[in-house]
Design an enzyme around this catalytic site. Structure first.
Site, mmCIF file in Angstrom:
data_model
loop_
_atom_site.group_PDB
_atom_site.id
_atom_site.type_symbol
_atom_site.label_atom_id
_atom_site.label_comp_id
_atom_site.label_asym_id
_atom_site.label_seq_id
_atom_site.Cartn_x
_atom_site.Cartn_y
_atom_site.Cartn_z
ATOM 1 C CB THR A 11 -56.346 -52.174 -29.812
ATOM 2 O OG1 THR A 11 -57.283 -51.234 -30.353
ATOM 3 C CG2 THR A 11 -56.224 -51.958 -28.304
ATOM 4 C CB CYS A 132 -49.028 -47.261 -46.708
ATOM 5 S SG CYS A 132 -50.602 -47.612 -47.517
ATOM 6 C CD GLN A 159 -51.927 -49.273 -52.469
ATOM 7 O OE1 GLN A 159 -52.028 -48.488 -53.424
ATOM 8 N NE2 GLN A 159 -52.428 -48.984 -51.276
ATOM 9 C CE LYS A 216 -56.251 -41.086 -48.907
ATOM 10 N NZ LYS A 216 -56.467 -42.305 -48.089
ATOM 11 C CG HIS A 244 -48.615 -51.431 -49.832
ATOM 12 N ND1 HIS A 244 -49.456 -52.440 -49.448
ATOM 13 C CD2 HIS A 244 -49.189 -50.262 -49.405
ATOM 14 C CE1 HIS A 244 -50.501 -51.914 -48.812
ATOM 15 N NE2 HIS A 244 -50.361 -50.603 -48.777
#
Length: 342
Positions: A11, A132, A159, A216, A244
């Site tokens: 969802t 991402c 982003q 990351k 992005h």
């Protein structure tokens, strides 16, 4: 014969996009399940544009036995609790959260970059999807690294708020409206006003002054592409709904010209080079929405280092940065490792 695939977090923004892409790419399915938290149980959501509807099932009671793959898009807490349960039941997990990315027994995969590493999934029956901002960057870096060997990358990201989920998109919309009508405009999801502003802060701060998002990008690029590459990142949230962007500066060990890079990128899998040195001859986030490609523009030589390039990289973060990459991993897994006739 197709696969039985569960989408966990169905969802949310990324989960819905996973369902859309499974349908768009005609992934060979015998059955698809929409799975989410107890509060969404019983909700009806669409499966692509086919008109087919799925009734949302409760993750707490979902039995993964007999399912081939589970695409997780529900955050680290859900992955921590339920991914091992799914994996133990024989269902291969493709996890979009950050929880397993740096686990040495879990492959971190971008199919255009390191498809061979997927074989390591057998150790835990879990495959990790990268952050991402990392995913689109390594798609652009990989062919250049193969040609001239990258030494160092300096990246600044721009982003979109969809990277922070529906709450981030809602906050940008509401703040923009409030500014025009003169209503109160206190930030809730973000640390400062996001409408008509930029925020140089994504995720928690670490002891060295960097953020977890920046960390990351560093460690994931090393794991996916090459542990010898030095990476430094500044990650910035901007008032864009989807897409992005990244300004990337690259230093190479070997000689490479802008023309070399353009030629290489023009043929690279997953990359679309749009690089005309004229007004509008580049891609912006608006043009990337709903597309599969990682777009590269503004390729040029950096005269401040011996072998340097700068470029602009844009992608739909809900697609290549998350849902599309997960489905591509599922396709790769099906072709190479799961023994079913698709």
């Amino acid at each position: 014969m197709g696969y039985r695939v569960a989408v966990v977090g169905a969802t949310g923004n990324v989960g819905r996009e996973m369902l859309n892409i499974l349908a768009e790419r005609q992934f060979p399915l015998d059955e698809v399940a929409a799975v989410a938290s107890p509060r969404s149980t019983g909700d009806i959501i669409d499966f692509g544009d086919s008109g087919e509807e799925l009734k949302v099932r409760n993750i707490d009671h979902f039995d993964f036995a007999g399912w081939d793959m589970a695409l997780f898009a529900a955050g680290s807490d859900v992955s921590k609790a339920h991914a091992p349960r799914a994996a133990a039941a024989g269902c291969t997990v493709i996890d979009n959260s950050s929880f397993y990315r740096m686990d040495p027994d879990v492959p971190l995969i971008v199919p255009e970059v390191n498809p061979e590493a997927i074989a390591g999934y057998r150790r835990r029956n879990i495959i990790a999807n990268p952050n991402c901002s990392t995913a689109q960057m390594v798609v652009a870096l990989k062919p250049l690294h193969d040609f001239a060997k990258i030494k160092r990358v300096v990246v600044a990201t721009y982003q979109s708020v969809s990277g922070a989920g529906k709450a981030g998109m809602d906050e940008l919309f509401e703040q923009s409206r409030n500014i025009f009508v003169g209503d109160a405009n206190a930030p809730v999801k973000f640390t400062k006003q996001i409408a008509f502003n930029v925020i140089p802060h994504i995720d928690a701060f670490l002891d060295d002054g960097s953020t977890k998002e920046e960390w990351k990008m560093v460690v994931e690029t090393k794991k996916i592409l090459d542990p010898k590459i030095k990476v430094t990142a500044t990650c910035v949230r901007v008032p864009v709904f989807v897409g992005h962007s990244e300004a990337i500066n690259i230093e190479f060990e070997n000689e490479i010209s802008a023309k070399d890079a353009q030629r290489i990128l023009r043929e690279a899998p997953g990359v679309m080079l749009v690089d005309k040195r004229e007004d509008g001859g580049y891609v912006t986030p608006v043009e990337s929405v709903g597309e599969y490609a990682t777009y590269v523009s503004r390729v040029r030589e950096d005269p401040t280092v011996e072998n340097g390039l700068s470029l602009w990289c844009v992608s739909d973060n809900l697609r290549k940065g998350a849902a599309l990459n997960a489905v591509q991993i599922a396709e790769l897994l099906g072709r190479k490792h799961l023994q079913k006739a698709a």
